[in-house]
Design a protein around this motif. Structure first.
Motif, mmCIF file in Angstrom:
data_model
loop_
_atom_site.group_PDB
_atom_site.id
_atom_site.type_symbol
_atom_site.label_atom_id
_atom_site.label_comp_id
_atom_site.label_asym_id
_atom_site.label_seq_id
_atom_site.Cartn_x
_atom_site.Cartn_y
_atom_site.Cartn_z
ATOM 1 N N PRO A 28 0.606 -1.067 -0.001
ATOM 2 C CA PRO A 28 -0.017 0.001 0.078
ATOM 3 C C PRO A 28 0.696 1.196 -0.142
ATOM 4 O O PRO A 28 0.461 2.326 -0.405
ATOM 5 C CB PRO A 28 -0.770 -0.004 1.327
ATOM 6 N N ASN A 29 2.029 1.216 0.391
ATOM 7 C CA ASN A 29 3.016 2.367 0.342
ATOM 8 C C ASN A 29 3.469 2.601 -1.012
ATOM 9 O O ASN A 29 4.020 3.765 -1.206
ATOM 10 C CB ASN A 29 4.136 1.860 1.319
ATOM 11 N N LEU A 30 3.406 1.658 -1.817
ATOM 12 C CA LEU A 30 3.814 1.710 -3.038
ATOM 13 C C LEU A 30 3.125 1.573 -4.199
ATOM 14 O O LEU A 30 2.957 0.240 -4.669
ATOM 15 C CB LEU A 30 5.415 1.139 -3.332
ATOM 16 N N PRO A 31 1.932 2.060 -4.470
ATOM 17 C CA PRO A 31 0.948 1.847 -5.247
ATOM 18 C C PRO A 31 1.781 1.436 -6.646
ATOM 19 O O PRO A 31 2.550 2.359 -7.343
ATOM 20 C CB PRO A 31 0.118 3.285 -5.650
ATOM 21 N N GLY A 32 1.298 0.445 -7.434
ATOM 22 C CA GLY A 32 1.676 -0.128 -8.306
ATOM 23 C C GLY A 32 2.837 -1.087 -8.477
ATOM 24 O O GLY A 32 3.395 -1.694 -9.364
ATOM 25 N N LEU A 33 3.352 -1.285 -7.243
ATOM 26 C CA LEU A 33 4.112 -2.325 -7.025
ATOM 27 C C LEU A 33 3.582 -3.904 -7.112
ATOM 28 O O LEU A 33 2.674 -3.927 -6.326
ATOM 29 C CB LEU A 33 5.104 -2.228 -5.485
ATOM 30 N N VAL A 34 3.993 -4.716 -8.089
ATOM 31 C CA VAL A 34 3.612 -6.000 -8.113
ATOM 32 C C VAL A 34 4.700 -6.751 -8.631
ATOM 33 O O VAL A 34 5.024 -6.441 -9.697
ATOM 34 C CB VAL A 34 2.352 -6.351 -9.007
ATOM 35 N N THR A 35 4.966 -7.756 -7.972
ATOM 36 C CA THR A 35 6.027 -8.501 -8.441
ATOM 37 C C THR A 35 5.716 -9.936 -7.665
ATOM 38 O O THR A 35 4.935 -10.154 -6.779
ATOM 39 C CB THR A 35 7.401 -8.298 -8.311
ATOM 40 N N ASP A 36 6.427 -11.050 -7.930
ATOM 41 C CA ASP A 36 6.313 -12.467 -7.435
ATOM 42 C C ASP A 36 7.564 -13.368 -7.483
ATOM 43 O O ASP A 36 8.546 -12.827 -7.837
ATOM 44 C CB ASP A 36 5.071 -13.022 -8.199
ATOM 45 N N GLY A 37 7.483 -14.234 -6.692
ATOM 46 C CA GLY A 37 8.550 -15.310 -6.581
ATOM 47 C C GLY A 37 8.000 -16.779 -6.348
ATOM 48 O O GLY A 37 6.618 -16.700 -5.790
ATOM 49 N N SER A 38 8.603 -17.881 -6.791
ATOM 50 C CA SER A 38 8.254 -19.032 -6.596
ATOM 51 C C SER A 38 8.329 -19.523 -4.918
ATOM 52 O O SER A 38 7.905 -20.422 -4.538
ATOM 53 C CB SER A 38 8.988 -20.187 -7.352
ATOM 54 N N ASN A 39 9.225 -18.759 -4.271
ATOM 55 C CA ASN A 39 9.183 -18.789 -2.773
ATOM 56 C C ASN A 39 9.610 -17.381 -2.117
ATOM 57 O O ASN A 39 9.654 -16.475 -2.882
ATOM 58 C CB ASN A 39 10.492 -19.799 -2.440
ATOM 59 N N ILE A 40 9.630 -17.320 -0.795
ATOM 60 C CA ILE A 40 9.762 -16.022 -0.283
ATOM 61 C C ILE A 40 11.140 -15.227 -0.685
ATOM 62 O O ILE A 40 10.964 -14.058 -0.931
ATOM 63 C CB ILE A 40 9.610 -16.094 1.370
ATOM 64 N N SER A 41 12.093 -16.003 -0.766
ATOM 65 C CA SER A 41 13.380 -15.552 -0.908
ATOM 66 C C SER A 41 13.473 -14.924 -2.464
ATOM 67 O O SER A 41 13.818 -13.764 -2.614
ATOM 68 C CB SER A 41 14.551 -16.549 -0.829
ATOM 69 N N GLU A 42 12.818 -15.755 -3.398
ATOM 70 C CA GLU A 42 12.872 -15.157 -4.758
ATOM 71 C C GLU A 42 12.002 -13.876 -4.648
ATOM 72 O O GLU A 42 12.212 -12.962 -5.585
ATOM 73 C CB GLU A 42 12.342 -16.189 -5.731
ATOM 74 N N ALA A 43 10.755 -13.873 -4.344
ATOM 75 C CA ALA A 43 9.793 -12.741 -4.263
ATOM 76 C C ALA A 43 10.562 -11.541 -3.748
ATOM 77 O O ALA A 43 10.374 -10.315 -4.161
ATOM 78 C CB ALA A 43 8.480 -13.233 -3.350
ATOM 79 N N LEU A 44 11.139 -11.511 -2.678
ATOM 80 C CA LEU A 44 11.897 -10.273 -1.981
ATOM 81 C C LEU A 44 13.247 -10.125 -2.587
ATOM 82 O O LEU A 44 13.337 -8.994 -3.094
ATOM 83 C CB LEU A 44 12.493 -10.714 -0.514
ATOM 84 N N PHE A 45 13.779 -10.930 -3.390
ATOM 85 C CA PHE A 45 14.754 -10.421 -4.460
ATOM 86 C C PHE A 45 14.286 -9.701 -5.510
ATOM 87 O O PHE A 45 14.792 -8.651 -5.757
ATOM 88 C CB PHE A 45 15.524 -11.844 -4.855
#
Length: 130
Positions: A28-45
């Motif tokens: 909510p702090n960064l409208p438009g931010l959407v990404t993903d990953g197959s696991n938490i580490s990948e998503a955060l990267f």
């Protein structure tokens, strides 16, 4: 040289559906931010690059208190730090370009949480090096 490091809270949403098991990052702090990953580490990267791309050439939003966010089932918060100085040194200033893609392909990318700007950038870098 002074480093500009930003940190923002994000929401990780866990999914387990017909597309498989994966995590989507939003904020909510960064409208438009959407990404993903197959696991938490990948998503955060992936979130580091997505945040840097989103914040490039704009004023950094004030950091919100994520403890006030209403989370749904399957969601958790985390923090992502990005060294904007390092990112700019690697990628330089980004520019906004409009591209046209077939509507069905756009719909597929949305359903699969594909960052089209990142895909286009990666493809152009690959073409540049060949």
């Amino acid at each position: 040289m002074k480093q500009k490091i930003v940190s923002y809270p994000i929401i990780l949403t866990e999914y387990n559906d017909e597309s498989g098991h994966y995590y989507v990052v939003s904020s909510p702090n960064l409208p438009g931010l959407v990404t993903d990953g197959s696991n938490i580490s990948e998503a955060l990267f992936n979130a580091k690059d997505a945040i840097a791309t989103l914040l490039d050439s704009r004023e950094y939003p004030k950091v919100q208190d994520s403890r006030k966010w209403n989370l749904k089932k399957g969601q958790q918060t985390s923090w992502v730090s990005v060294n904007m100085t390092e990112w700019h040194n690697k990628y330089g200033k980004t520019v906004r370009r409009n591209i046209s893609i077939p509507e069905a392909l756009n719909d597929w990318a949305k359903r699969n949480h594909i960052n089209v700007s990142k895909v286009a950038t990666d493809a152009l870098y690959e073409m540049q090096q060949s």
